[in-house]
Design an enzyme around this catalytic site. Structure first.
Site: not given
Ligand code: LLP
Length: 419
Positions: A240, A275-276, A278, A315, A319, A344, A373
């Site tokens: 996150g 669980e990193p 991004r 994205r 978003y 289009c 992503y």
């Molecule tokens: N763990 C779980 C259970 C998750 O659902 C996610 C992301 C992560 C870890 C990784 O999160 P991060 O560290 O990457 O923030 N498509 C969207 C992002 C969707 C994220 C979904 N879950 C975007 O392009 O912003």
């Protein structure tokens, strides 16, 4: 910090100039930097140095490319997967099954079987129903599934609503006020080993406070579970952490995140999983594109039409996300333009009224922060193919995903002979 820098006036990925890649592979193309991935992986690990033996599981959904996964496997990362497909990829990249965590609200029967067969380290159970189904499968297979119970802490992550996951009304996890009872019930099932709670409240978080609030609730749950005589040996704190998408944008650093985690979890006495996604991959990739042409629009700024589109980088369309746009060989001149793709749909707009490097037909440009992503959310909408992906390492590069042209996609279709 990333390794996409101007050298002699031309944007490079590490030591490879982006025009070299455009010429060799064509555009649009995703370009990843190995050195940047490695740097981010190490910064994140370093930020958690105060914790005993943290388990790092890269969120494969952020970038499932096999070469990217391999780089992270070499950095000692496991994987957080959310489908059988992602599990297959993680294992193909050499990740140790025991270092794989399987998250996801809708794991199918076949996926639960696959997880058990391949011996993954942990299932993050998202409902009581899923727990009973997994227990039954495990018993039938003569196995024991190590599990965390994902809780929904009802915390507003203060991020985009479509990537918020920790509010009561979201589909994820079990409600916190029922978590202890569900945990106790599942702990009584043969075939399951309940190891602790899991939490993930959303993605692209710009503040640590919501995470801290969620983690504090998880800490209270751990104490409650132990008070009831239930075993807790692990906790999964999800991903996150946000990354800067705009030059000059401020985000909490991994070090600040790590310090907060160490403080909040000090007395937990568990092994922590992270669980990193991004924060590891986001700034390790760009989408390289070429300007098709500019078109005047009434009295407003011109439309600069590039050969990348919303099907390649979704994205902004989904978003309203901002990606910095830069010329690969900037002239020094700036201009205000609407930057759009050829699809289009009005939604196929990367930026409106954006002041960027001046761009004219034939110029190369990049969308920054496209390593997470990006390619993985591509579609073939408008019968456009899937763009290729390239990994750079110093002065060498390799195509790590071939372009899939539109006609190859068409080849998978058939017209029945009764038409
Ligand atoms: N763990 C779980 C259970 C998750 O659902 C996610 C992301 C992560 C870890 C990784 O999160 P991060 O560290 O990457 O923030 N498509 C969207 C992002 C969707 C994220 C979904 N879950 C975007 O392009 O912003």
């Amino acid at each position: 910090m990333d390794h996409f820098q101007l050298k002699n006036g031309v944007l490079h990925a590490e030591d490879v100039s982006l025009p070299t890649i455009a010429e060799a592979v064509g555009t649009p193309v995703y370009v990843y930097s190995r050195a940047t991935l490695v740097r981010h992986a190490r910064v994140f690990r370093e930020a958690l140095a105060n914790l005993a033996d943290p388990h790092l599981a890269f969120a494969v959904k952020a970038n499932p490319n096999l070469a990217v996964l391999k780089v992270l496997q070499q950095e000692g990362f496991g994987a957080d997967v959310v489908s059988g497909g992602e599990l297959t990829r993680a294992l193909a990249a050499g990740m140790v099954p025991g270092d794989v965590v399987f998250s996801g609200v809708g794991k199918t029967h076949a996926e639960l079987v696959q997880g058990l067969e391949t011996g993954i380290g942990q299932f993050n159970i998202e409902s009581e129903e899923e727990g009973y189904e997994l227990a039954a499968i495990a018993r039938r297979m003569g196995k024991v599934a190590a599990c965390a119970l994902r809780v929904n802490p009802d915390v507003d992550a203060r991020t985009h609503e479509k990537i918020s996951t920790g509010k009561r009304e979201n589909k994820f996890g079990v409600p916190l006020d029922r978590a202890a009872a569900i945990y106790a019930a599942l702990a009584g099932e043969d075939g399951l080993e309940m190891r602790g709670p899991a939490v993930h409240i959303g993605s692209q978080l710009g503040e640590l406070e919501p995470l801290e609030t969620a983690f504090a609730k998880v800490g209270a749950l751990i104490a409650d579970l132990r008070a009831e005589g239930l075993g807790v040996t692990h906790a999964d704190l999800g991903g996150g952490l946000g990354v800067p998408y705009k030059a000059g944008e401020f985000m909490p650093s991994p070090a600040e995140y790590g310090a907060m985690v160490a403080r909040v979890t000090k007395a937990w006495d568990v092994r922590l999983t992270f669980e990193p996604g991004r924060v590891i991959a986001g700034n390790a990739g760009v989408l390289l594109t070429r300007v098709i042409r500019s078109k005047r629009s009434g009295n407003g700024p011109p439309f600069v039409i590039v050969d990348a589109a919303m099907n390649d980088l979704a994205r902004p369309a989904i978003y309203g996300a901002w990606h910095d746009i830069e010329a690969v060989a900037p002239s020094g001149e700036k201009a205000t333009a609407h930057i759009v793709g050829p699809i289009c749909e009005t939604g196929d707009t990367f930026a409106m009224d954006r002041e960027t490097d001046a761009l004219v037909a034939g110029d190369l440009a990049v969308f920054r922060t496209a390593g997470a992503y990006g390619a993985t959310m591509a579609s073939s909408y408008n019968s456009r193919g899937f763009v290729p992906e390239v990994l750079v390492d110093g002065d060498r590069f390799a195509v790590v995903a071939e372009r899939i042209p539109a006609d190859a996609i068409m080849d998978a279709e058939q017209v029945p002979d009764w038409l």
